[in-house]
Design a protein around this motif. Sequence first.
Motif, PDB file in Angstrom:
ATOM      1  N   ARG A  87     -15.243  13.129  -3.241  1.00 17.89           N
ATOM      2  CA  ARG A  87     -15.567  12.275  -2.234  1.00 17.89           C
ATOM      3  C   ARG A  87     -17.134  11.620  -2.665  1.00 17.89           C
ATOM      4  NH1 ARG A  87     -12.025  11.867   1.001  1.00 17.89           N
ATOM      5  NH2 ARG A  87     -10.483  13.420   1.534  1.00 17.89           N
ATOM      6  N   GLN A  88     -18.131  12.409  -3.145  1.00 18.59           N
ATOM      7  CA  GLN A  88     -19.189  11.992  -3.698  1.00 18.59           C
ATOM      8  C   GLN A  88     -18.943  10.583  -4.388  1.00 18.59           C
ATOM      9  OE1 GLN A  88     -21.308  15.254  -5.260  1.00 18.59           O
ATOM     10  NE2 GLN A  88     -22.757  14.960  -3.429  1.00 18.59           N
ATOM     11  N   LEU A  89     -18.066  10.680  -5.286  1.00 19.63           N
ATOM     12  CA  LEU A  89     -17.905   9.725  -6.193  1.00 19.63           C
ATOM     13  C   LEU A  89     -17.303   8.414  -5.271  1.00 19.63           C
ATOM     14  CD1 LEU A  89     -16.200  11.008  -9.294  1.00 19.63           C
ATOM     15  CD2 LEU A  89     -18.294   9.809  -9.312  1.00 19.63           C
ATOM     16  N   GLN A  90     -16.738   8.415  -4.387  1.00 20.63           N
ATOM     17  CA  GLN A  90     -16.080   7.364  -3.634  1.00 20.63           C
ATOM     18  C   GLN A  90     -17.053   6.926  -2.918  1.00 20.63           C
ATOM     19  OE1 GLN A  90     -13.261   9.908  -1.192  1.00 20.63           O
ATOM     20  NE2 GLN A  90     -11.614   8.398  -1.617  1.00 20.63           N
ATOM     21  N   LEU A  91     -17.941   7.473  -2.482  1.00 20.50           N
ATOM     22  CA  LEU A  91     -19.191   6.812  -1.679  1.00 20.50           C
ATOM     23  C   LEU A  91     -20.346   5.857  -2.808  1.00 20.50           C
ATOM     24  CD1 LEU A  91     -19.966   9.574   0.610  1.00 20.50           C
ATOM     25  CD2 LEU A  91     -18.797   7.718   1.023  1.00 20.50           C
ATOM     26  N   SER A  92     -20.047   6.306  -4.011  1.00 19.33           N
ATOM     27  CA  SER A  92     -21.297   5.577  -4.749  1.00 19.33           C
ATOM     28  C   SER A  92     -20.363   4.212  -5.208  1.00 19.33           C
ATOM     29  CB  SER A  92     -21.409   6.232  -6.457  1.00 19.33           C
ATOM     30  OG  SER A  92     -19.925   6.468  -6.871  1.00 19.33           O
ATOM     31  N   HIS A  93     -21.438   3.023  -5.143  1.00 23.46           N
ATOM     32  CA  HIS A  93     -20.951   1.744  -5.153  1.00 23.46           C
ATOM     33  C   HIS A  93     -21.804   1.128  -6.054  1.00 23.46           C
ATOM     34  CE1 HIS A  93     -18.611  -1.648  -3.968  1.00 23.46           C
ATOM     35  NE2 HIS A  93     -19.524  -2.353  -3.788  1.00 23.46           N
ATOM     36  N   PHE A 117     -17.930   4.224 -14.878  1.00 24.91           N
ATOM     37  CA  PHE A 117     -17.447   5.021 -15.859  1.00 24.91           C
ATOM     38  C   PHE A 117     -18.557   6.106 -16.177  1.00 24.91           C
ATOM     39  CE2 PHE A 117     -15.187   1.094 -17.054  1.00 24.91           C
ATOM     40  CZ  PHE A 117     -14.280   1.424 -16.746  1.00 24.91           C
ATOM     41  N   LYS A 118     -19.729   5.959 -16.106  1.00 24.09           N
ATOM     42  CA  LYS A 118     -20.683   7.181 -16.629  1.00 24.09           C
ATOM     43  C   LYS A 118     -20.530   8.103 -15.453  1.00 24.09           C
ATOM     44  CE  LYS A 118     -25.408   7.624 -17.632  1.00 24.09           C
ATOM     45  NZ  LYS A 118     -26.570   7.011 -18.085  1.00 24.09           N
ATOM     46  N   ALA A 119     -20.533   7.694 -14.314  1.00 24.09           N
ATOM     47  CA  ALA A 119     -20.344   8.649 -13.099  1.00 24.09           C
ATOM     48  C   ALA A 119     -18.954   9.500 -13.206  1.00 24.09           C
ATOM     49  CB  ALA A 119     -20.732   8.002 -11.967  1.00 24.09           C
ATOM     50  N   ALA A 126     -12.878  -1.248 -11.661  1.00 21.19           N
ATOM     51  CA  ALA A 126     -12.775  -2.876 -11.695  1.00 21.19           C
ATOM     52  C   ALA A 126     -12.697  -2.863 -10.226  1.00 21.19           C
ATOM     53  CB  ALA A 126     -11.463  -3.355 -12.327  1.00 21.19           C
ATOM     54  N   PHE A 127     -11.832  -2.476  -9.405  1.00 23.61           N
ATOM     55  CA  PHE A 127     -11.955  -2.895  -7.970  1.00 23.61           C
ATOM     56  C   PHE A 127     -13.187  -2.612  -7.351  1.00 23.61           C
ATOM     57  CE2 PHE A 127      -7.387  -2.643  -7.925  1.00 23.61           C
ATOM     58  CZ  PHE A 127      -6.931  -3.362  -6.947  1.00 23.61           C
ATOM     59  N   GLY A 128     -13.778  -1.877  -7.651  1.00 20.46           N
ATOM     60  CA  GLY A 128     -15.393  -1.489  -6.847  1.00 20.46           C
ATOM     61  C   GLY A 128     -16.334  -2.455  -7.365  1.00 20.46           C
ATOM     62  N   ARG A 129     -16.159  -3.418  -8.395  1.00 15.66           N
ATOM     63  CA  ARG A 129     -16.905  -4.310  -9.116  1.00 15.66           C
ATOM     64  C   ARG A 129     -16.784  -5.817  -8.688  1.00 15.66           C
ATOM     65  NH1 ARG A 129     -20.476  -1.919 -12.330  1.00 15.66           N
ATOM     66  NH2 ARG A 129     -19.841   0.356 -12.823  1.00 15.66           N
ATOM     67  N   GLY A 130     -15.834  -5.798  -7.918  1.00 20.48           N
ATOM     68  CA  GLY A 130     -15.271  -7.471  -7.660  1.00 20.48           C
ATOM     69  C   GLY A 130     -13.923  -7.818  -7.357  1.00 20.48           C
ATOM     70  N   PRO A 131     -13.746  -8.758  -7.049  1.00 12.90           N
ATOM     71  CA  PRO A 131     -11.966  -9.226  -7.004  1.00 12.90           C
ATOM     72  C   PRO A 131     -11.309  -9.066  -8.239  1.00 12.90           C
ATOM     73  CG  PRO A 131     -13.502 -11.182  -6.698  1.00 12.90           C
ATOM     74  CD  PRO A 131     -14.294  -9.924  -6.699  1.00 12.90           C
ATOM     75  N   VAL A 132      -9.940  -8.381  -8.245  1.00  9.04           N
ATOM     76  CA  VAL A 132      -9.444  -8.274  -9.330  1.00  9.04           C
ATOM     77  C   VAL A 132      -8.232  -9.346  -9.306  1.00  9.04           C
ATOM     78  CG1 VAL A 132      -9.856  -5.960  -9.903  1.00  9.04           C
ATOM     79  CG2 VAL A 132      -7.893  -6.409  -8.410  1.00  9.04           C
TER      80      VAL A 132
END
Length: 197
Positions: free
Chosen positions: A26-32, A36-38, A186-192
Amino acid sequence: MISADHQIACPLPLDFDLHRVEGSLRQLQLSHPISFKALAATGRQMDLEPSNFALLFETVELGDRDGSSIKPVAVWNEAASKYCDIMKRAVREGASGRNRTSFLKGDWGTTLAGRASLLGPSWNAFVGAVAVQEFNAGMGLVSAAPTGGASGTVPGTLVAVSDAIGVELSKQVASLFVAGLVGRVAFGRGPVSGAQA
């Protein structure tokens, strides 16, 4: 091909305690944006193989989406009996006949499959990707990865590599989860979606 009758054992034990790792996921889900490193650092901290880590991450996200408690083994079984099977069928059918497309002949997959290439076995990944795209354009059933427009790359690669080196079915399913984790970044970084971008 994988079918619902041919179950592939989940690599995690049936009694795996998802709650033990849920907080870290859940902590990972919150990081934006998620990186890949995390993901790699958290996976190492949990002492999990990348595919098992991806399976648990997917389980938590699906549970959130559905608002229910889902077990990792159920997520694994669905990937094994449904998504992997759909992807493989789309590659095989897209490359073996004429697809009913509106504007083109619908035979690129078949034409390319009959040709040799200097690329050797990796040529088959390209052919598989084209075959699935054409199958998709002809209203064939594909598994969006992550969108319908990108539905050929993962299946084309999965089938070509599996055929070339004889990858066992459980590893093919595991590779889908790792590919999904790459898609999650990829989804977290912009439109796919190409249309949206």
